[in-house]
Design an enzyme around this catalytic site. Structure first.
Site, PDB file in Angstrom:
ATOM      1  N   GLY B  11       0.841  -1.202   0.000  1.00  0.00           N
ATOM      2  CA  GLY B  11       0.000   0.000   0.000  1.00  0.00           C
ATOM      3  C   GLY B  11       0.868   1.240   0.000  1.00  0.00           C
ATOM      4  N   PHE B 114     -12.350  22.882  12.992  1.00  0.00           N
ATOM      5  CA  PHE B 114     -12.930  21.680  12.402  1.00  0.00           C
ATOM      6  C   PHE B 114     -13.893  21.058  13.391  1.00  0.00           C
ATOM      7  CE2 PHE B 114     -12.290  18.212   9.211  1.00  0.00           C
ATOM      8  CZ  PHE B 114     -12.205  19.028   8.110  1.00  0.00           C
ATOM      9  N   GLN B 227     -18.456   4.968   9.412  1.00  0.00           N
ATOM     10  CA  GLN B 227     -18.940   6.357   9.438  1.00  0.00           C
ATOM     11  C   GLN B 227     -19.686   6.733   8.155  1.00  0.00           C
ATOM     12  OE1 GLN B 227     -16.059   9.883   9.372  1.00  0.00           O
ATOM     13  NE2 GLN B 227     -16.967  10.091  11.390  1.00  0.00           N
ATOM     14  N   HIS B 229     -21.186   9.909   5.989  1.00  0.00           N
ATOM     15  CA  HIS B 229     -21.062  11.358   5.836  1.00  0.00           C
ATOM     16  C   HIS B 229     -22.399  11.906   5.368  1.00  0.00           C
ATOM     17  CE1 HIS B 229     -19.621  15.256   4.564  1.00  0.00           C
ATOM     18  NE2 HIS B 229     -18.492  15.005   5.191  1.00  0.00           N
ATOM     19  N   LEU B 239     -18.331  13.444  -2.268  1.00  0.00           N
ATOM     20  CA  LEU B 239     -18.580  14.121  -1.007  1.00  0.00           C
ATOM     21  C   LEU B 239     -18.582  15.640  -1.178  1.00  0.00           C
ATOM     22  CD1 LEU B 239     -16.975  13.230   2.315  1.00  0.00           C
ATOM     23  CD2 LEU B 239     -16.476  15.464   1.403  1.00  0.00           C
ATOM     24  N   GLU B 242     -18.178  19.627   4.632  1.00  0.00           N
ATOM     25  CA  GLU B 242     -18.950  20.332   5.650  1.00  0.00           C
ATOM     26  C   GLU B 242     -18.909  21.841   5.447  1.00  0.00           C
ATOM     27  OE1 GLU B 242     -18.748  17.071   9.127  1.00  0.00           O
ATOM     28  OE2 GLU B 242     -17.001  17.970   8.242  1.00  0.00           O
ATOM     29  N   ARG B 273     -21.583  14.473  12.612  1.00  0.00           N
ATOM     30  CA  ARG B 273     -21.897  13.723  11.397  1.00  0.00           C
ATOM     31  C   ARG B 273     -22.929  12.627  11.614  1.00  0.00           C
ATOM     32  NH1 ARG B 273     -15.931  12.853   8.582  1.00  0.00           N
ATOM     33  NH2 ARG B 273     -15.654  15.054   8.101  1.00  0.00           N
ATOM     34  N   HIS B 337     -18.495   6.489   4.374  1.00  0.00           N
ATOM     35  CA  HIS B 337     -17.351   7.376   4.209  1.00  0.00           C
ATOM     36  C   HIS B 337     -16.036   6.814   4.747  1.00  0.00           C
ATOM     37  CE1 HIS B 337     -15.160  11.057   3.846  1.00  0.00           C
ATOM     38  NE2 HIS B 337     -15.084  11.268   5.141  1.00  0.00           N
ATOM     39  N   ARG B 372     -14.835   8.787  14.097  1.00  0.00           N
ATOM     40  CA  ARG B 372     -13.594   9.493  13.835  1.00  0.00           C
ATOM     41  C   ARG B 372     -13.842  10.986  13.721  1.00  0.00           C
ATOM     42  NH1 ARG B 372     -11.031  11.518   8.981  1.00  0.00           N
ATOM     43  NH2 ARG B 372     -12.834  10.802   7.817  1.00  0.00           N
ATOM     44  N   SER B 377      -7.564  11.429  10.700  1.00  0.00           N
ATOM     45  CA  SER B 377      -7.119  10.262   9.949  1.00  0.00           C
ATOM     46  C   SER B 377      -5.768  10.523   9.294  1.00  0.00           C
ATOM     47  CB  SER B 377      -8.148   9.888   8.882  1.00  0.00           C
ATOM     48  OG  SER B 377      -7.611   8.911   8.036  1.00  0.00           O
TER      49      SER B 377
HETATM   50  C1  LIG Z   1     -13.747  12.118   0.412  1.00  0.00           C
HETATM   51  C2  LIG Z   1     -12.867  11.906   1.613  1.00  0.00           C
HETATM   52  C3  LIG Z   1     -12.391  12.995   2.345  1.00  0.00           C
HETATM   53  C4  LIG Z   1     -11.569  12.807   3.458  1.00  0.00           C
HETATM   54  N1  LIG Z   1     -11.112  13.917   4.160  1.00  0.00           N
HETATM   55  C5  LIG Z   1     -10.259  13.737   5.211  1.00  0.00           C
HETATM   56  C6  LIG Z   1      -9.702  14.876   5.912  1.00  0.00           C
HETATM   57  O1  LIG Z   1      -9.974  16.038   5.582  1.00  0.00           O
HETATM   58  N2  LIG Z   1      -8.848  14.647   6.936  1.00  0.00           N
HETATM   59  C7  LIG Z   1      -8.496  13.383   7.325  1.00  0.00           C
HETATM   60  O2  LIG Z   1      -7.719  13.253   8.264  1.00  0.00           O
HETATM   61  N3  LIG Z   1      -9.000  12.297   6.669  1.00  0.00           N
HETATM   62  C8  LIG Z   1      -9.861  12.429   5.630  1.00  0.00           C
HETATM   63  N4  LIG Z   1     -10.364  11.316   4.968  1.00  0.00           N
HETATM   64  C9  LIG Z   1      -9.891   9.987   5.348  1.00  0.00           C
HETATM   65  C10 LIG Z   1      -8.505   9.705   4.815  1.00  0.00           C
HETATM   66  O3  LIG Z   1      -8.341  10.303   3.553  1.00  0.00           O
HETATM   67  C11 LIG Z   1      -8.209   8.221   4.638  1.00  0.00           C
HETATM   68  O4  LIG Z   1      -8.611   7.517   5.750  1.00  0.00           O
HETATM   69  C12 LIG Z   1      -6.714   7.979   4.461  1.00  0.00           C
HETATM   70  O5  LIG Z   1      -6.218   8.767   3.430  1.00  0.00           O
HETATM   71  C13 LIG Z   1      -6.365   6.524   4.192  1.00  0.00           C
HETATM   72  O6  LIG Z   1      -4.958   6.437   3.893  1.00  0.00           O
HETATM   73  P1  LIG Z   1      -4.182   5.077   3.851  1.00  0.00           P
HETATM   74  O7  LIG Z   1      -2.754   5.390   3.679  1.00  0.00           O
HETATM   75  O8  LIG Z   1      -4.576   4.244   4.999  1.00  0.00           O
HETATM   76  O9  LIG Z   1      -4.738   4.319   2.564  1.00  0.00           O
HETATM   77  P2  LIG Z   1      -4.997   4.775   1.046  1.00  0.00           P
HETATM   78  O10 LIG Z   1      -4.541   6.153   0.787  1.00  0.00           O
HETATM   79  O11 LIG Z   1      -6.394   4.414   0.756  1.00  0.00           O
HETATM   80  O12 LIG Z   1      -4.024   3.820   0.243  1.00  0.00           O
HETATM   81  C14 LIG Z   1      -4.242   2.453   0.113  1.00  0.00           C
HETATM   82  C15 LIG Z   1      -3.088   1.863  -0.660  1.00  0.00           C
HETATM   83  O13 LIG Z   1      -3.169   0.452  -0.620  1.00  0.00           O
HETATM   84  C16 LIG Z   1      -2.909  -0.096  -1.879  1.00  0.00           C
HETATM   85  N5  LIG Z   1      -3.577  -1.394  -1.975  1.00  0.00           N
HETATM   86  C17 LIG Z   1      -4.841  -1.716  -1.605  1.00  0.00           C
HETATM   87  N6  LIG Z   1      -5.082  -3.012  -1.874  1.00  0.00           N
HETATM   88  C18 LIG Z   1      -3.954  -3.538  -2.415  1.00  0.00           C
HETATM   89  C19 LIG Z   1      -3.587  -4.818  -2.905  1.00  0.00           C
HETATM   90  N7  LIG Z   1      -4.443  -5.852  -2.922  1.00  0.00           N
HETATM   91  N8  LIG Z   1      -2.343  -4.987  -3.403  1.00  0.00           N
HETATM   92  C20 LIG Z   1      -1.467  -3.953  -3.435  1.00  0.00           C
HETATM   93  N9  LIG Z   1      -1.770  -2.729  -2.983  1.00  0.00           N
HETATM   94  C21 LIG Z   1      -2.996  -2.515  -2.473  1.00  0.00           C
HETATM   95  C22 LIG Z   1      -3.429   0.939  -2.843  1.00  0.00           C
HETATM   96  O14 LIG Z   1      -2.757   0.812  -4.067  1.00  0.00           O
HETATM   97  C23 LIG Z   1      -3.079   2.246  -2.137  1.00  0.00           C
HETATM   98  O15 LIG Z   1      -1.770   2.640  -2.480  1.00  0.00           O
HETATM   99  C24 LIG Z   1     -11.211  11.499   3.863  1.00  0.00           C
HETATM  100  C25 LIG Z   1     -11.684  10.403   3.133  1.00  0.00           C
HETATM  101  C26 LIG Z   1     -12.516  10.588   2.029  1.00  0.00           C
HETATM  102  C27 LIG Z   1     -13.059   9.394   1.300  1.00  0.00           C
END
Ligand SMILES: Cc1cc2nc3c(=O)[nH]c(=O)nc-3n(C[C@H](O)[C@H](O)[C@H](O)COP(=O)(O)OP(=O)(O)OC[C@H]3O[C@@H](n4cnc5c(N)ncnc54)[C@H](O)[C@@H]3O)c2cc1C
Ligand code: SF4
Ligand code: SF4
Ligand code: FES
Lengths: 317, 558
Positions: B11, B114, B227, B229, B239, B242, B273, B337, B372, B377
């Site tokens: 990831g 926020f 969660q 939204h 999305l 807010e 939310r 969300h 959350r 996050s």
């Molecule tokens: C619309 C929206 C707005 C948001 N706004 C906020 C905010 O303002 N502030 C905040 O704190 N959070 C926010 N969040 C939440 C936050 O963005 C996410 O929780 C966070 O970015 C997740 O990051 P991550 O590194 O865990 O995973 P991700 O960024 O989802 O990355 C997952 C990675 O895993 C890899 N992967 C998945 N499955 C496999 C597989 N089988 N094999 C190889 N690779 C794989 C993908 O390629 C990717 O690189 C928001 C979420 C959304 C949907």
């Protein structure tokens, strides 16, 4: 609404060359995007359709492709805004990158160019305990380049890249400005020296395509022009590109129009380069295509008006 | 082919990139494997910002308490203390790496307010904070020349002597199966939004890492905490932040009533939310919706405000719903969300399976408990990504590579060949996923009951049965997204089962879980986490007490 997609298909295992396949989708919602329609095809009509997509909200940069001949994001494009009078939408893979399958292109070319500009902040000296104190205006200015989602649309449609694959290209150069313009970066001079080399900022022909196709309003060409100004100010003037723009402006200022032959000659820095133009000049002469040059380059009517515009602009600067 | 590294990060969202940077710093040979190019990861979507108690007058205790309260007292307080204490230095580090945070007049970092926070402690880059962070993370990967297996899809973990020792993965470009051996694995695969329809999540959020860990024996924790939204577009789940309600937009029903006056007379549209989402759903359920939606009305704010302060929302409504917010209200509905639950880890990212670590949305430490807070996050990604990276490097230094070879590689390869070779028995990934998404949304969404959850468990079991007969129409090797869609669906089915079971087990309402049959929070019995273990074809449930360090639970009012 009905959607009629004409999709360029290519399977490297079975097809010698690409062909078009039509998909007719009926009863789609009014706001349907080209990406929605393609997903509908892939999930319910033809599972073999290959494409990249993820966020569906123009932020991940996965879904760039050519829609009716122009590179853009499929998730940002509503079918109703691009359908031809006969209701069809033509979807093809991006250009300047080889096709792997259907709408999927080989993106390595793109990443290599990004890597070539040294794409990370290079600070020097002791690291402060807290943040670097810098002017907010300067940071806000960079948001324009930071907004690039690396979708590749500009690279796809760049006219120079089509002719010269070694050109760094719009996306990488826009990213280059992101560091040159960052007050925290301590390697500005080396960066500029690097970007003025062949394949760099002076190779862009201002065709404007990257500005037109960029789905995020990054306008790469504007950053390239900004880099040119910074490079010149930093003393990188011994370059055909710099001479080219100087002669260009002088010629238009004096005569109201461009002396093309003079421009070509005087842009070249060395005698060797100048001599290399002689055969081209002779061929143009033989074909009656040599533009009036030197003393023959007469003043156009209205040239004085043009000159006044120049002078006013110069006074402003 | 067979590759070897000390540490393998699966990831490349910000959690994955941050953990790789740290493992590299600790001297480990680390590689990243990701199914999409790093900058395509879902971290991009985060607009709002990232929290830290950096400002004058703010304190880590205040940040921690807001988080504990936001979690409805289900968050583990030891982990939350670490999050709040380490946040400031991690934000500063991001700034040093190159993130262009907004500044104040003096050129120092500037913050904004926020939801659910008592101080303005959210740091941001315009409305592209996640994207700006993710791209800087990727720049660091290039800087340190950390190898990336880009567009590789992980299919299973290598297990040896009860330890995780790497993974198997398909290279999308060639269709070839590879083995990447590692002495420690960090799972950073993000959320599982696609198990719900609609969802604000990207198409890649399919819970692969949760499923892989779960299948390998690691338990999932608090999976019922999903969660919703309040303001998502019906067409594609996009999305609307807010911000719109922050500027004073109204929520109205089909009768034109500003219905939040009934449910939250003080906070109105700006209540938390879960409260707003529940109110909207009540209106829709009681017949005062329009095609399953209520309306977000911005007209009274005027063109000037809409075009300048809400430009992003204006564009989204225009692009995806074809609506001009200046002239018309836009239909919206609550959409799935974020998942608070995930692979259970300790504060150093260790899962219950030795050698396997996890960070980011795919992990559950638990910081967010039942709910959350916005902007926590992104913070979790950097703080706990860093900690997991360091711990994994340390583990790798004391550990050996597995002896697994071609035989193990052939095992996954055979599974894929079998799947590709299957004749069409009428079951396909696209339609099955849609059914799963609707089932989860209808029965495991905003309002839940034992009846609905039992129904969902039955339906998911039926879908699993049908999944056994799934076939793949695309038989090609190159970029076969039909094949990966089928594998993702298998993963989502496993994870969905755990979500349903957790929700049925938790007989109370807390945070995002609202049980109509148990409408109150029950601290006596449920100050506990739920744990789901995969047990052959079924699920074994367990519980674990919540860690309370200094804040005793009180009623949550805003
Ligand atoms: C619309 C929206 C707005 C948001 N706004 C906020 C905010 O303002 N502030 C905040 O704190 N959070 C926010 N969040 C939440 C936050 O963005 C996410 O929780 C966070 O970015 C997740 O990051 P991550 O590194 O865990 O995973 P991700 O960024 O989802 O990355 C997952 C990675 O895993 C890899 N992967 C998945 N499955 C496999 C597989 N089988 N094999 C190889 N690779 C794989 C993908 O390629 C990717 O690189 C928001 C979420 C959304 C949907
Ligand atoms: S303006 Fe320059 S960089 Fe942009 S597309 Fe044209 S040649 Fe390429
Ligand atoms: S500059 Fe624009 S078109 Fe080019 S890659 Fe970036 S976002 Fe895409
Ligand atoms: S799907 Fe992400 S930009 Fe279109």
């Amino acid at each position: 609404m009905d959607v009629n997609l004409r999709v360029q298909r290519y399977d490297p295992a079975g097809d010698r060359k690409p062909y078009y396949e039509e998909y007719l989708l009926t009863g789609q919602p009014e706001g349907v995007t080209v990406l929605d329609a393609l997903i509908e095809v892939r999930e319910n009509v033809d599972e073999t359709l290959g494409m990249r997509c993820s966020c569906r909200s123009s932020i991940c940069g996965s879904c760039a492709m050519r829609i009716n001949g122009q590179a853009t994001l499929a998730c940002k494009t509503r079918v109703s805004s691009v359908a031809q009078p006969d209701g069809s939408v033509t979807v093809e893979p991006m250009g300047n990158m080889p096709v792997l399958k259907d709408l999927v292109v080989d993106f390595e070319i793109f990443w290599n160019k990004i890597n070539d500009i040294g794409p990370w902040l290079k600070t020097e000296g002791p690291v402060p305990e807290r943040e670097y104190i810098v002017d907010n205006e300067k940071m806000l200015n960079l948001i324009g380049t930071v907004g690039c989602i690396m979708c590749g649309a500009c690279v796809s449609d760049c006219t120079v890249l089509a002719a010269d694959p070694d050109f760094l290209g719009p996306a990488a150069l826009a990213k280059a400005y992101r560091f040159v313009g960052d007050p925290r970066d301590a390697h500005r001079e080396e960066r500029l020296a690097d970007y003025v080399k062949d394949g760099g900022i002076w190779d862009c022909t201002h065709c404007y395509y990257c500005v037109e196709v960029c789905p995020k309003g990054v306008a790469p060409m504007e950053w390239i022009l900004e880099l040119r100004r910074e490079a010149e100010a930093a003393g990188h003037t011994n370059h055909n590109g710099v001479r080219h723009s100087k002669v260009f402006a002088e010629s238009v200022k004096e005569a109201g129009w461009l002396d093309e032959a003079k421009l070509a000659m005087e842009s070249m820095g060395s005698l060797k380069e100048k001599l290399s133009l002689v055969p081209v000049g002779l061929r143009s002469l033989l074909h009656g295509k040599m533009p009036p040059t030197g003393p023959l380059h007469y003043k156009r009517p209205g040239a004085d008006h043009v000159k006044r515009i120049f002078e006013e602009l110069e006074a402003k600067e | 082919m067979i590759f070897e590294h000390d540490v393998l990060v699966i990831g490349a969202g910000m959690a994955g990139l941050r953990s790789a940077i740290e493992a590299n710093r600790a001297g480990a040979d680390v590689a990243i494997l990701t199914k999409v190019y790093p900058v395509r990861s879902h971290t991009n979507a985060a607009q709002g910002g990232i929290n830290a108690a950096l400002g004058e007058g703010d304190s880590w205790e205040s940040h921690a308490y807001d988080t504990v309260k936001g979690s409805d007292f289900l968050g583990d307080q030891d982990a939350i203390e670490i999050l709040a204490q380490e946040a400031p230095s991690d934000i500063i580090e991001l700034e040093h790496m190159g993130v262009i945070f907004n500044r104040d007049e003096e050129g120092r970092l500037g913050s904004r307010n926020f939801g659910g926070a008592t101080h303005a402690r959210t740091y941001f880059v315009a409305d592209i904070t996640g994207q700006a962070m993710l791209h800087v993370g990727y720049e660091q990967i290039l800087k340190y020349k950390i190898p990336c297996y880009n567009e590789f899809f992980a299919t299973s973990l290598i297990l040896e002597g009860g330890e995780a020792k790497g993974c198997l993965a398909i290279e999308l470009r060639t269709g070839e199966m590879h083995m990447v051996k590692a002495k420690a694995v960090i799972m950073c695969t993000g959320g599982v939004g696609r198990a719900f329809e609609p969802s604000t999540n990207a198409l890649i959020c399919t819970g692969d890492g949760m499923a892989l860990a779960y299948q390998a024996g690691a338990p999932l924790m608090d999976m019922e905490m999903v969660q919703y939204h309040p303001t998502t577009l019906p067409s594609n789940g996009a999305l609307l932040t807010e911000g719109a309600r922050g500027e004073g937009a109204y929520l109205i029903n089909s009768l034109g009533e500003r219905f939040m006056q009934k449910y939250a007379p003080n906070m109105l549209e700006l209540a938390s939310r879960d409260v707003v989402s529940r109110s909207e759903q009540t209106e829709i359920n009681e017949g005062r919706g329009i095609n399953g939606c209520v309306l977000l009305d911005c007209r009274h704010l005027g063109e000037q405000v809409i075009r300048t302060k809400l430009s992003q929302i204006y564009d989204l409504a225009k692009d995806f719903s074809g609506i001009d917010l200046v002239k018309e209200p836009v239909p919206i509905r609550p959409g799935m969300h974020y998942i608070m639950g995930g692979i259970k880890t300790d504060v150093n990212g260790r899962t219950m399976l030795p050698g396997l670590f996890a960070a980011g949305e795919t992990a559950c430490i638990s910081l967010h408990g039942g709910n959350r807070l916005g902007a926590n996050s992104l913070l979790e990604l950097v703080v706990f990504g860093r900690r997991a990276g360091a711990a994994a490097a340390e583990h790798a230094a004391r550990s050996q590579h597995s002896g697994a070879g071609e035989k193990r590689l052939k095992q996954d390869d055979d599974t894929i060949r079998e799947l590709l070779g299957r004749e069409d028995k009428g079951e396909h990934a696209g339609p099955l996923r849609m059914e799963l998404g609707r089932t989860m949304h209808e029965n495991v969404g905003v309002y839940r009951t034992a009846e609905g959850l039992t129904k969902a468990i039955g339906l998911v079991a039926q879908l699993k049965e049908r999944y056994r007969r799934i076939s793949v129409g695309d038989k090609g090797q190159v970029f076969n997204t039909n094949l990966t869609a089928a594998l993702e669906l298998g993963n989502m089915l496993d994870v969905s089962e755990a979500i349903c079971r957790g929700s049925l087990m938790r007989e109370e309402s807390r945070g995002a879980q609202f049980r109509l049959d148990f409408p109150d929070r029950n601290d006596e019995q449920w100050l506990k986490h739920t744990l789901a273990y995969k047990d052959g074809d079924s699920v074994r449930m367990d519980t674990l007490p919540v860690k309370i360090t200094r804040w005793e639970p009180v009623k949550r009012t805003y």
